[in-house]
Design an enzyme around this catalytic site. Sequence first.
Site, PDB file in Angstrom:
ATOM      1  N   GLY A 241       0.819  -1.217   0.000  1.00 61.53           N
ATOM      2  CA  GLY A 241       0.000   0.000   0.000  1.00 61.53           C
ATOM      3  C   GLY A 241       0.846   1.259   0.000  1.00 61.53           C
TER       4      GLY A 241
ATOM      5  CB  ILE B 176       1.747   4.290   4.841  1.00 65.60           C
ATOM      6  CG1 ILE B 176       0.933   5.578   4.776  1.00 65.60           C
ATOM      7  CG2 ILE B 176       2.800   4.402   5.962  1.00 65.60           C
ATOM      8  CD1 ILE B 176       0.272   6.004   6.086  1.00 65.60           C
TER       9      ILE B 176
ATOM     10  CG  ASP C  77      -0.918  -5.551   0.184  1.00 67.55           C
ATOM     11  OD1 ASP C  77      -0.467  -4.485   0.623  1.00 67.55           O
ATOM     12  OD2 ASP C  77      -2.031  -5.626  -0.396  1.00 67.55           O
TER      13      ASP C  77
ATOM     14  N   GLY D  33      -3.465  -2.218  -2.385  1.00 70.26           N
ATOM     15  CA  GLY D  33      -2.021  -2.140  -2.630  1.00 70.26           C
ATOM     16  C   GLY D  33      -1.680  -2.585  -4.045  1.00 70.26           C
TER      17      GLY D  33
ATOM     18  CG  LEU E  72       1.270   0.135   8.076  1.00 72.15           C
ATOM     19  CD1 LEU E  72       2.302  -0.501   8.983  1.00 72.15           C
ATOM     20  CD2 LEU E  72       1.979   0.970   7.034  1.00 72.15           C
TER      21      LEU E  72
ATOM     22  CB  ALA F 121      -0.847   1.429  11.058  1.00 71.27           C
TER      23      ALA F 121
ATOM     24  CE1 TYR G  56      -9.414   2.798   9.096  1.00 68.10           C
ATOM     25  CE2 TYR G  56      -9.429   5.145   9.622  1.00 68.10           C
ATOM     26  CZ  TYR G  56      -8.732   3.989   9.303  1.00 68.10           C
ATOM     27  OH  TYR G  56      -7.367   4.024   9.193  1.00 68.10           O
TER      28      TYR G  56
ATOM     29  CE  LYS H 104      -6.830   0.854  11.353  1.00 68.75           C
ATOM     30  NZ  LYS H 104      -5.656  -0.037  11.318  1.00 68.75           N
TER      31      LYS H 104
END
Length: 321
Positions: A10, A12, A31, A36, A76, A117, A149, A153
């Site tokens: 991806g 980052i 991934d 990504g 991530l 992350a 979201y 998280k």
Amino acid sequence: MNILVTGGAGYIGSHLVDRLLSVGHQVTVVDDLSVGKMANLQRHLSDKRFRFIEGSILYPTMMDELMKDCQLVYHLAAVVGVKYYVEDPLKVIATNVRGTEVVLELAALHNCRVVLASTSEIYGKSSQIPFSEDGLRVLGPTWVHRWSYATSKALDEHLAFAYARRGLQVTVIRYFNSYGPRLDPRGYGSVVAKFIIQALQNQPFTVHGDGQQTRCFTYIEDSVEGTLLAGGEEKAIGEVFNIGNSQETSIQELAELVKELTGSESSTLHLPYQEVYGPGFEDPPRRVPDTSKANILLGFQAKVPLREGLEKTIAWFRSRQ
Ligand code: UDP
């Protein structure tokens, strides 16, 4: 070190992989390529210290294989981007919560350090500006899908700290509007990418609402630096850090700056939020990090001013045309 990067293809993640390899680590990327891209990792495919596995973090057997002999995982992989939260909250919750549970459980089993992350979205609509790590989180009702979201998280963070109580070495980082080369060129989930594309095509800037909402745009080099510090410093273990630039910019100002730097003739088109995201949508009016904790404990300081970072990002978008 033997390091696993989930979501390493991806935006980052791939920049993080570049840095990890450049300082001599062995890096495995997992991934599912849902967002990504292999193009982000192309340059490393012939490097013997690099390994790419296409697969989902939701598969514990595969993840167990990958985590068995790794010392550090940068986790991530996640569904990120406001449009995704609104369109498919179920996918957001499943990937972000279940996936993180898999990673944390296996990390605890194999004694692997974790950098998780997370996101500044966690603070939601809080008016305690700047947002400090121990500050309030203010989210809207659960039927506003945008908050799926932040909620996913937040649960990830709870899980991380729950595992920390059982001995897992884990650090949480909260990114603030990262931008730079390799942003999704469709502009999915980043106003910076969208505005640059619109500018280069002389299309109007689609400013949501009155454009007075603010963000602190953080150049990718700074986001990656904060990530590396979180995975490298002993003092980071068991802590959560804001990783962002403190320069506050309104969306209207961003449009003007992108216009100036590209020399575009784009006009501004104000769109009501509900037209873009449907009825009941909510947007944080301001989002500003307090980075003193990251500065004191990690020595983190964002260095790249918005103008400079945008110039580099625009150059990358131009090179793709
Ligand atoms: N935004 C905008 N026009 C766009 C895309 C986004 O005005 O074409 C606004 C969006 O409503 C928000 C801000 O820009 O107020 C940042 O949006 P982004 O999707 O980049 O991420 P967020 O910070 O909301 O997670």
